[in-house]
Design a protein around this motif. Sequence first.
Motif, PDB file in Angstrom:
ATOM      1  N   GLU A  82      64.381  54.395  61.804  1.00 30.11           N
ATOM      2  CA  GLU A  82      65.069  53.150  61.574  1.00 30.11           C
ATOM      3  C   GLU A  82      64.290  52.009  62.261  1.00 30.11           C
ATOM      4  O   GLU A  82      64.116  52.277  63.286  1.00 30.11           O
ATOM      5  N   VAL A  83      63.913  50.977  61.659  1.00 36.97           N
ATOM      6  CA  VAL A  83      63.730  49.600  62.233  1.00 36.97           C
ATOM      7  C   VAL A  83      64.194  48.513  61.852  1.00 36.97           C
ATOM      8  O   VAL A  83      64.541  48.247  60.916  1.00 36.97           O
ATOM      9  N   GLY A  84      64.775  47.991  62.999  1.00 35.26           N
ATOM     10  CA  GLY A  84      65.743  46.894  62.893  1.00 35.26           C
ATOM     11  C   GLY A  84      65.129  45.606  63.447  1.00 35.26           C
ATOM     12  O   GLY A  84      64.694  45.755  64.695  1.00 35.26           O
ATOM     13  N   LEU A 109      56.797  48.840  58.882  1.00 35.59           N
ATOM     14  CA  LEU A 109      57.844  48.511  59.203  1.00 35.59           C
ATOM     15  C   LEU A 109      58.068  47.806  60.560  1.00 35.59           C
ATOM     16  O   LEU A 109      58.546  46.624  60.465  1.00 35.59           O
ATOM     17  N   VAL A 110      57.348  48.411  61.616  1.00 35.42           N
ATOM     18  CA  VAL A 110      57.131  47.514  62.699  1.00 35.42           C
ATOM     19  C   VAL A 110      56.431  46.129  62.741  1.00 35.42           C
ATOM     20  O   VAL A 110      56.984  45.282  63.217  1.00 35.42           O
ATOM     21  N   GLY A 119      53.998  45.187  52.194  1.00 37.57           N
ATOM     22  CA  GLY A 119      54.453  46.183  53.282  1.00 37.57           C
ATOM     23  C   GLY A 119      55.436  47.079  53.112  1.00 37.57           C
ATOM     24  O   GLY A 119      55.592  48.522  52.897  1.00 37.57           O
ATOM     25  N   LEU A 120      56.701  46.534  52.436  1.00 40.69           N
ATOM     26  CA  LEU A 120      57.624  47.462  52.024  1.00 40.69           C
ATOM     27  C   LEU A 120      57.316  48.132  50.875  1.00 40.69           C
ATOM     28  O   LEU A 120      57.997  49.352  50.658  1.00 40.69           O
ATOM     29  N   SER A 121      56.740  47.680  50.087  1.00 35.27           N
ATOM     30  CA  SER A 121      56.258  48.486  48.840  1.00 35.27           C
ATOM     31  C   SER A 121      55.565  49.719  49.142  1.00 35.27           C
ATOM     32  O   SER A 121      55.619  50.879  48.572  1.00 35.27           O
ATOM     33  N   ILE A 122      54.792  49.823  50.115  1.00 37.85           N
ATOM     34  CA  ILE A 122      53.680  50.782  50.599  1.00 37.85           C
ATOM     35  C   ILE A 122      54.711  51.804  51.069  1.00 37.85           C
ATOM     36  O   ILE A 122      54.730  52.979  50.970  1.00 37.85           O
ATOM     37  N   VAL A 123      55.822  51.361  51.994  1.00 40.81           N
ATOM     38  CA  VAL A 123      56.754  52.206  52.712  1.00 40.81           C
ATOM     39  C   VAL A 123      57.402  52.875  51.572  1.00 40.81           C
ATOM     40  O   VAL A 123      57.854  53.999  51.979  1.00 40.81           O
ATOM     41  N   GLU A 167      51.983  57.496  59.263  1.00 40.30           N
ATOM     42  CA  GLU A 167      51.821  56.424  60.335  1.00 40.30           C
ATOM     43  C   GLU A 167      51.759  54.973  59.710  1.00 40.30           C
ATOM     44  O   GLU A 167      52.060  54.088  60.508  1.00 40.30           O
ATOM     45  N   ARG A 168      51.205  54.865  58.558  1.00 45.70           N
ATOM     46  CA  ARG A 168      51.054  53.614  57.732  1.00 45.70           C
ATOM     47  C   ARG A 168      52.483  53.099  57.402  1.00 45.70           C
ATOM     48  O   ARG A 168      52.914  51.704  57.428  1.00 45.70           O
TER      49      ARG A 168
END
Length: 415
Positions: A339-341, A309-310, A376-380, A303-304
């Motif tokens: 996928e999130v754009g 991403l969102v 954010g993206l590091s956690i992703v 969920e995180r």
Amino acid sequence: MNPPRLLPQRITLRARLTLLYGGLFLVAGMVLLGTTYALFNQQLTRSAPKILTLEKSDPSATAGSAAPRRQMLFLSKNGESLTGADAENWMREQQTTLHDAATTSLLTLGGIALVVVGGAAAGFGWLVAGRVLAPLHRVTDTARRIAAAPAAGRGLHERIALRGPDDEVKDLADTFDVMVERLDGSFDGQRRFVANASHELRTPLTLGRALVELAMHRKSASEDVKQLGESLLEINFRHERLITGLLLLAGSENEITERLLVDMADVVGHVVAQTTPEAERAGVVVHERAAEAPTAGDALLLERLVHNLVENGIRHNLGEGGRVCVTSRTREDGRVEVEVGNTGPVVPPYEIPALFEPFRRLGADRLVTAKGAGLGLSIVRSVAQAHGGEVAARPREGGGLTVTVILPACPVQVG
């Protein structure tokens, strides 16, 4: 399209050693066989049979003119008596036949023996090379398992612990173990430092927030105090988010031991519902296309992953008129794709790898701002790798970014 390679791309060290052993043995055997042939030919020529002659007088000659006459006698195999040139020719033929037969026998039998012994030597060399190189295979296998770990620092607990003669190979294995041990200690120390520092920093932040809220809610508090309190609470909230992100980043580096069935479609729907108020305040429209996408893992971490991403898509957008598209589906190979754009400023392709590093942001925004702390993206990426997945990003045409996360398919049994 390039044609498929029929030959292996490289020859292993074991094969090279085997070819070297076998080649040296064959060369030495050929030299030995040639020397034996030369000596044998010389000895055979030196010991060739001689033609014997017998001197006898002619009885029809007179006493005064009697002279001895040379006459060659030879008994052939069938008992016939040969004399003169016939006997000499017969002897030469026998000598040639004997020489050819001996030479053919020597070369043929010697060549067969050389091939057989050479093959045996190559096989023996293959076994010896395999036994000698077995410790190197252990080093390679251990290094490959460590390198294939889904997250940095995971798998460093492995050691080779090679036992055997104290030689160069054991020195290499021991040196590798020392290196891995130091790396393991370094990664463990880093994770402990992040976790301990995050916990230690949470306490004063919580205390500061409580004091600010207490001061703001006093009846005697002026408007200036309330406005200052709101600013301090906003700063405190950003710092708390930073600490929470550090804790999550440190925790996601650990292996996921308990995996449960998680449908990413449900996760996407839940996250979109949570982020809708923020998207409306920013003037961004979030589109959701969530198809069934079952995987296995930690529901909170997944969920995180989607939430970050969102959230990034909303915050790093154009504002009014911006869009964020969130999709989830099951690929043809069985794996799950999320996928999130989002629309937004143009992202140079060379900047994308740096966006997945902690505290890295696009452009000149290097500070902790309302857009986030740069985790954010590091956690992703850390969450995806902890689940055995992968993440990739690409710039959108016209501006913005598209981030794709691929997770393993859900096994039949989970838990």
